[in-house]
Design a protein around this motif. Structure first.
Motif, mmCIF file in Angstrom:
data_model
loop_
_atom_site.group_PDB
_atom_site.id
_atom_site.type_symbol
_atom_site.label_atom_id
_atom_site.label_comp_id
_atom_site.label_asym_id
_atom_site.label_seq_id
_atom_site.Cartn_x
_atom_site.Cartn_y
_atom_site.Cartn_z
ATOM 1 N N PHE A 34 0.873 -1.175 -0.018
ATOM 2 C CA PHE A 34 -0.143 0.038 -0.114
ATOM 3 C C PHE A 34 0.720 1.188 -0.264
ATOM 4 O O PHE A 34 1.840 1.295 0.490
ATOM 5 C CB PHE A 34 -0.887 -0.071 1.236
ATOM 6 N N TYR A 36 0.554 5.464 0.779
ATOM 7 C CA TYR A 36 -0.221 6.472 1.330
ATOM 8 C C TYR A 36 0.566 7.707 1.396
ATOM 9 O O TYR A 36 1.616 7.777 1.365
ATOM 10 C CB TYR A 36 -0.518 6.135 3.031
ATOM 11 N N GLN A 38 0.755 11.532 3.455
ATOM 12 C CA GLN A 38 0.410 12.047 4.717
ATOM 13 C C GLN A 38 0.904 13.379 4.819
ATOM 14 O O GLN A 38 2.216 13.816 4.708
ATOM 15 C CB GLN A 38 1.168 11.300 5.906
ATOM 16 N N LYS A 42 -2.156 15.564 9.774
ATOM 17 C CA LYS A 42 -3.346 14.594 9.441
ATOM 18 C C LYS A 42 -3.053 13.274 9.283
ATOM 19 O O LYS A 42 -1.944 12.829 9.332
ATOM 20 C CB LYS A 42 -3.727 15.111 7.936
ATOM 21 N N GLY A 43 -3.986 12.395 9.076
ATOM 22 C CA GLY A 43 -3.566 11.045 8.980
ATOM 23 C C GLY A 43 -3.182 10.761 7.853
ATOM 24 O O GLY A 43 -3.562 11.381 6.696
ATOM 25 N N PRO A 44 -2.603 9.428 7.575
ATOM 26 C CA PRO A 44 -2.202 9.120 6.194
ATOM 27 C C PRO A 44 -3.594 8.729 5.249
ATOM 28 O O PRO A 44 -4.466 8.380 5.809
ATOM 29 C CB PRO A 44 -1.464 7.587 6.315
ATOM 30 N N PHE A 46 -4.951 7.215 1.928
ATOM 31 C CA PHE A 46 -4.674 6.039 0.744
ATOM 32 C C PHE A 46 -4.348 6.443 -0.242
ATOM 33 O O PHE A 46 -5.151 7.143 -1.123
ATOM 34 C CB PHE A 46 -5.823 4.894 0.828
ATOM 35 N N THR A 49 -2.999 0.371 -3.822
ATOM 36 C CA THR A 49 -2.772 -1.141 -3.336
ATOM 37 C C THR A 49 -2.354 -1.716 -4.754
ATOM 38 O O THR A 49 -2.628 -1.857 -5.748
ATOM 39 C CB THR A 49 -3.844 -1.958 -3.029
ATOM 40 N N LEU A 87 4.329 7.305 2.650
ATOM 41 C CA LEU A 87 4.442 5.936 3.314
ATOM 42 C C LEU A 87 4.082 4.680 2.347
ATOM 43 O O LEU A 87 3.233 4.661 1.758
ATOM 44 C CB LEU A 87 3.422 5.908 4.391
ATOM 45 N N GLN A 91 1.603 -5.743 3.417
ATOM 46 C CA GLN A 91 0.831 -6.863 4.247
ATOM 47 C C GLN A 91 1.505 -8.159 3.825
ATOM 48 O O GLN A 91 1.420 -8.502 2.614
ATOM 49 C CB GLN A 91 -0.610 -6.517 4.055
ATOM 50 N N LEU A 101 0.721 -6.065 9.056
ATOM 51 C CA LEU A 101 0.987 -5.090 8.254
ATOM 52 C C LEU A 101 1.973 -4.181 8.900
ATOM 53 O O LEU A 101 2.317 -3.791 9.832
ATOM 54 C CB LEU A 101 -0.228 -4.019 8.064
ATOM 55 N N PHE A 103 4.842 -0.938 8.284
ATOM 56 C CA PHE A 103 4.837 0.338 7.709
ATOM 57 C C PHE A 103 6.398 0.726 7.367
ATOM 58 O O PHE A 103 7.265 0.469 8.120
ATOM 59 C CB PHE A 103 4.383 1.556 8.358
ATOM 60 N N GLY A 104 6.864 1.597 6.220
ATOM 61 C CA GLY A 104 8.055 1.916 6.304
ATOM 62 C C GLY A 104 8.125 3.461 6.905
ATOM 63 O O GLY A 104 7.106 3.823 7.432
ATOM 64 N N LYS A 105 9.361 3.961 7.128
ATOM 65 C CA LYS A 105 9.377 5.244 7.721
ATOM 66 C C LYS A 105 8.800 6.554 7.017
ATOM 67 O O LYS A 105 8.846 7.604 7.531
ATOM 68 C CB LYS A 105 10.956 5.303 8.429
#
Lengths: 113, 112
Positions: A34, A36, A38, A42-44, A46, A49, A87, A91, A101, A103-105
């Motif tokens: 995935f 994203y 950001q 705020k939140g990431p 989408f 995919t 980001l 998964q 799941l 996440f990368g940094k």
């Protein structure tokens, strides 16, 4: 060792200067990758995919591609409004019907007018 | 409008004072989860829930509790907060286990 590594950590581009962000992963059984976006405070949000090697997805100036070991987010002719942290999340299959799941940094992209 | 709503957005508290961060969704999604985001460490999953009354630990569950009594709500509870729980917290929902995450706008928690 990180399972998901994004590079570069930060990238400054001039408006119109195309480039690519990288997400490399080492999970054994990929279920999905995935991307994203950001924005600060705020939140990431989408973006894409990807499920299998060779798959590509496109949206406006962004194009995501996937191989067996990495994914690229290509940004064509970026504009200042593309500035954000991008980001990547991977998964993988895990036992008993559960999922993992990771996440990368992130890559912080700045597009200068 | 599809929404994941977290409250509060900002919270400053002291060590040991119990607190709850609420999360509510209007998308009828089965899956809900909590993440924390720290500089240099990225997003890490705290807990997730696959359905009402079904929860499981993520990568960093120590010091946190959750409950899922209703499908739409998934509160995060810190029984005795400590300074190392100072972080930016996100609630997220998914329609299915391999669907994209929909995130709330975050709760910035400071524990002194």
């Amino acid at each position: 060792e990180d399972q998901v590594t994004q590079s570069p950590e930060a990238l400054r581009l001039q408006e119109g200067e195309s480039s690519s962000l990288n997400c490399s992963y080492t999970v054994s059984g990929l279920r999905g990758l995935f991307w994203y976006r950001q924005d600060p405070g705020k939140g990431p949000e989408f973006l894409f995919t990807l499920y299998s090697a060779g798959e590509e997805k496109e949206k406006e100036r962004l194009k995501a591609t996937l191989t067996k070991k990495e994914s690229f987010l290509h940004i064509t002719a970026p504009k200042p409004e593309d500035s954000a942290t991008y980001l990547c999340a991977v998964q993988e299959h895990s036992g008993a019907g559960s999922y993992q799941l990771t996440f990368g940094k992130g890559t912080k992209l700045s597009v200068i007018p | 409008e599809a929404q994941v709503t977290q409250n509060p957005r900002y919270l400053i508290t002291v060590t040991g004072k119990k607190l709850t961060v609420t999360c509510s969704q209007n998308m009828n999604h089965e899956y809900m989860s909590w993440y924390r985001q720290d500089p240099g460490l990225g997003l890490r999953q705290i807990y997730y829930s696959m359905n009402v009354e079904v929860t499981d630990k993520g990568d960093v569950p120590e010091g946190y509790k959750v409950s899922r009594k209703e499908k739409r709500n998934f509160p995060l509870i810190l029984e005795s907060p400590s300074p190392n729980q100072t972080s930016l917290y996100f609630c997220a929902t998914q329609r299915r286990s391999n669907s994209p995450l929909h995130f709330g706008n975050g709760t910035r928690l400071t524990v002194t």
